[in-house]
Motif scaffolding. Structure first.
Motif, mmCIF file in Angstrom:
data_model
loop_
_atom_site.group_PDB
_atom_site.id
_atom_site.type_symbol
_atom_site.label_atom_id
_atom_site.label_comp_id
_atom_site.label_asym_id
_atom_site.label_seq_id
_atom_site.Cartn_x
_atom_site.Cartn_y
_atom_site.Cartn_z
ATOM 1 N N MET A 293 0.839 -1.205 0.000
ATOM 2 C CA MET A 293 0.000 0.000 0.000
ATOM 3 C C MET A 293 0.872 1.253 0.000
ATOM 4 N N ALA A 294 1.892 1.255 0.837
ATOM 5 C CA ALA A 294 2.762 2.433 0.933
ATOM 6 C C ALA A 294 3.458 2.706 -0.399
ATOM 7 N N VAL A 297 0.876 4.130 -2.891
ATOM 8 C CA VAL A 297 0.566 5.536 -2.586
ATOM 9 C C VAL A 297 1.713 6.442 -3.016
ATOM 10 N N ARG A 305 -4.411 7.310 -2.570
ATOM 11 C CA ARG A 305 -4.940 7.550 -1.225
ATOM 12 C C ARG A 305 -6.454 7.380 -1.202
ATOM 13 N N MET A 308 -7.344 3.724 -1.478
ATOM 14 C CA MET A 308 -7.044 3.028 -0.226
ATOM 15 C C MET A 308 -8.140 3.264 0.803
ATOM 16 N N SER A 331 4.946 1.756 9.702
ATOM 17 C CA SER A 331 4.468 1.845 8.315
ATOM 18 C C SER A 331 2.973 2.108 8.277
ATOM 19 N N LEU A 335 0.772 5.308 6.670
ATOM 20 C CA LEU A 335 -0.370 5.221 5.766
ATOM 21 C C LEU A 335 -1.581 5.957 6.332
ATOM 22 N N GLU A 338 -1.206 9.447 5.363
ATOM 23 C CA GLU A 338 -1.619 9.661 3.972
ATOM 24 C C GLU A 338 -3.141 9.691 3.857
#
Length: 452
Positions: A293-294, A297, A305, A308, A331, A335, A338
Motif C-alpha cells: 500500500m505504501a 501511494v 490515497r 485506499m 508503516s 499510511l 496519507e
C-alpha cells in the motif's frame, strides 16, 4: 658383497609412503571440513592465524564485521585470505576416490522418499545444493531435473524449506527452488483445471525465494524482470488471489528498481489492488500488504490515497498500529497520515475515531522517532487541520494519558513541525475539556514542564 646385502636389507626395512587418500577410507577427514559450515571445503583459504576455512563461510564471517579468527578467537592482523592450494589438491584427490555422486534425478527421488525422515531429506537437499555451486558447473542439470517434475519436486522442497532441521539446509532448499523459479512464473498466467493449485505452489516458492537471504540479488532481479515481462495484469491478479505469499512477491516487484515507472503505475492503478490488500491485511496481518500500500501511494499519490480509503483501509491500519511489530506499526502510521490528507480519509478516521485514537495513543511512545512524529501528524490532521473533526477531538480528549504522551513527544527529539502540532493538539484537548466543563489537565503556558 656384505655392503650390498646390508643395503638390500635396509631397503626392505623402509616402508613405502602411504597414499594421502585411500579408497579404504570412505569417511571424510575432519581437516577437509570447514570449521564454520562443517561441510567439505570447496575453496579452502587460510587466515594469518594459520586456520583454514571455506572461502564463502569465512567471507560471510568477515562481512558481518568480525575481526577475529572463529577457531582461535585471536584478533586478525589482516583480513587477507590466502588460498590453501595443497589442501584443495588433497580434497580433490579424496573426492576422486569416492564413488560417483548420484544424479539430480536420483537425489530428488530420495527427497520424495524421505517424507517424515528429516535426516534423509536434509542429506538429499544438501546433495542437490552442492551440485548448483558455481564451480561445479551443474546448475543446469539440477534445474532440468527439478523442472522435469515440478508438481512433486517443488512441494517437497517447500516442505523442507519450512520445516527442515537446520537454517543452512533450509536456505539450500530455497536456492534449489531459485533455479526453477523462471519455470514457475509461467504457472501464474496458465490455464486449466489445475491452475489454482499450481499458482498457489508457484507463488509460495517465489515468496520463499524473495524472502531468503541466501539468494543473490541478481537472481531476484532476474525473476522480477521475468514477472513483469509477461501479462502484468494477470500476474498481479494471480498474486493478489494467492494471499499473503502473493503480496510478498508483489512487494518485491514494487520495491525493486527493475520495473520502470509505467509498470509500477499500472500496478497501482489496478482496481482490485487496494481491496485485495485490505482483505489480506485483515485476514493474515501481512506486513507485506502494508508495504505494498505504501509503495502504491508513493507511486500514484492522491488517486491511490482515495482508493485506499474507499477500500476500507483505515480500520485495518488502526488494528495493525495497535498489534503489529514496531516496524510494521510505523508503516501503518505512515499510511494513516496519507489517509488523513484527503477529505474522505479524514471522514473515515472520524467514523472510527475511538478505535483510531486508542491505537495511535496506545502506540505513540512505543515506536521510534519517525513513528512518534507520524502518530502526532495523524491526530493533528484529523483534529486540527482545516477545522478538524469533532469526533476525533472528543476521542483524543477522552484518551487516557493523552496530555502526558503529547508532552513527552514535545520534549523529545522531534522536529519543530511536530512540536507545533503537539502543542495545537494540547490546546484542542484543553478547549474540549472546557466545553464539557471539566477541569483543565494542564496550564497551556507551562506545557514545557514534565507533568510527573
Amino acid at each position: 658383497m656384505e655392503a650390498a646385502v646390508a643395503r638390500q636389507q635396509a631397503q626392505r626395512r623402509i616402508r613405502p609412503p602411504e597414499p594421502l587418500v585411500t579408497v579404504a577410507s570412505p569417511s571424510t577427514p575432519a581437516a577437509f571440513r570447514c570449521p564454520i559450515s562443517l561441510e567439505v571445503m570447496r575453496s579452502p583459504v587460510s587466515l594469518p592465524t594459520g586456520a583454514t576455512y571455506d572461502r564463502a563461510s569465512i567471507q560471510r564471517w568477515l562481512d558481518t564485521g568480525h575481526r577475529t579468527c572463529p577457531a582461535t578467537r585471536l584478533p586478525l592482523a589482516s583480513t587477507d585470505l590466502v588460498p590453501n592450494l595443497l589442501l584443495r589438491r588433497l580434497i580433490h584427490l579424496h573426492a576422486a576416490t569416492l564413488p560417483p555422486s548420484p544424479s539430480p534425478e536420483a537425489v530428488l527421488s530420495q527427497l520424495a522418499a524421505a517424507d517424515g525422515e528429516p535426516a534423509a531429506a536434509e542429506k538429499a537437499v544438501r546433495s542437490l545444493a552442492a551440485k548448483i555451486a558455481p564451480e561445479k558447473g551443474k546448475r543446469a542439470s539440477v534445474a532440468s531435473a527439478v523442472a522435469a517434475d515440478l508438481d512433486s519436486a517443488v512441494p517437497a522442497l517447500l516442505s523442507f524449506a519450512k520445516g527442515g532441521a537446520g537454517a543452512d539446509a533450509r536456505v539450500d532448499a530455497v536456492r534449489i527452488l531459485a533455479t526453477v523459479a523462471p519455470e514457475l512464473i509461467a504457472y501464474l498466467t496458465g490455464e486449466g483445471t489445475e491452475k489454482r493449485g499450481r499458482v498457489r505452489m508457484a507463488v509460495e516458492a517465489l515468496a520463499a525465494v524473495f524472502s531468503a537471504g541466501g539468494v543473490s540479488e541478481d537472481t531476484k532481479e532476474g525473476l522480477i524482470a521475468a514477472l513483469i515481462a509477461g501479462d502484468l495484469g494477470r500476474t498481479v491478479t494471480a498474486l493478489l488471489e494467492a494471499g499473503a505469499n502473493g503480496v510478498v512477491v508483489l512487494e518485491a516487484i514494487l520495491t525493486s528498481p527493475v520495473p520502470d515507472a509505467d509498470a509500477k503505475t499500472a500496478i497501482a492503478d489496478r482496481s482490485e489492488l487496494f481491496p485485495d490488500l485490505v482483505r489480506i491485511l485483515k485476514d493474515a496481518a501481512s506486513p507485506a500488504a502494508i508495504r505494498c500500500m505504501a509503495e502504491a501511494v508513493q507511486v500514484r499519490g492522491r488517486p491511490a490515497r482515495a482508493s485506499m480509503v474507499l477500500a476500507g483501509a483505515v480500520p485495518a491500519l488502526a488494528l495493525a498500529v495497535a498489534a503489529a511489530p514496531t516496524a510494521v506499526a510505523e508503516s501503518a502510521l505512515g499510511l494513516l497520515v496519507e489517509a488523513a490528507r484527503c477529505s474522505d480519509g479524514k471522514a473515515a478516521i472520524g467514523t472510527d475515531a475511538a478505535e483510531v485514537v486508542a491505537a495511535v495513543m496506545g502506540r505513540m511512545i512505543r515506536v521510534g522517532p519517525a513513528g512518534r512524529e507520524a502518530a502526532v501528524a495523524v491526530l493533528w490532521l484529523a483534529c486540527c487541520a482545516g477545522g478538524g473533526d469533532r469526533r476525533m477531538r472528543e476521542a483524543v480528549a477522552s484518551a487516557p494519558e493523552a496530555v502526558g504522551k503529547l508532552l513527552v513527544v514535545m520534549q523529545g527529539d522531534c522536529s519543530p513541525a511536530t512540536s507545533r502540532m503537539a502543542g495545537e493538539l494540547l490546546r484542542a484537548v484543553r478547549m474540549e475539556h472546557e466545553r464539557k466543563g471539566l477541569a483543565a489537565a494542564y496550564y497551556s503556558r507551562t506545557i514545557h514542564v514534565m507533568p510527573y
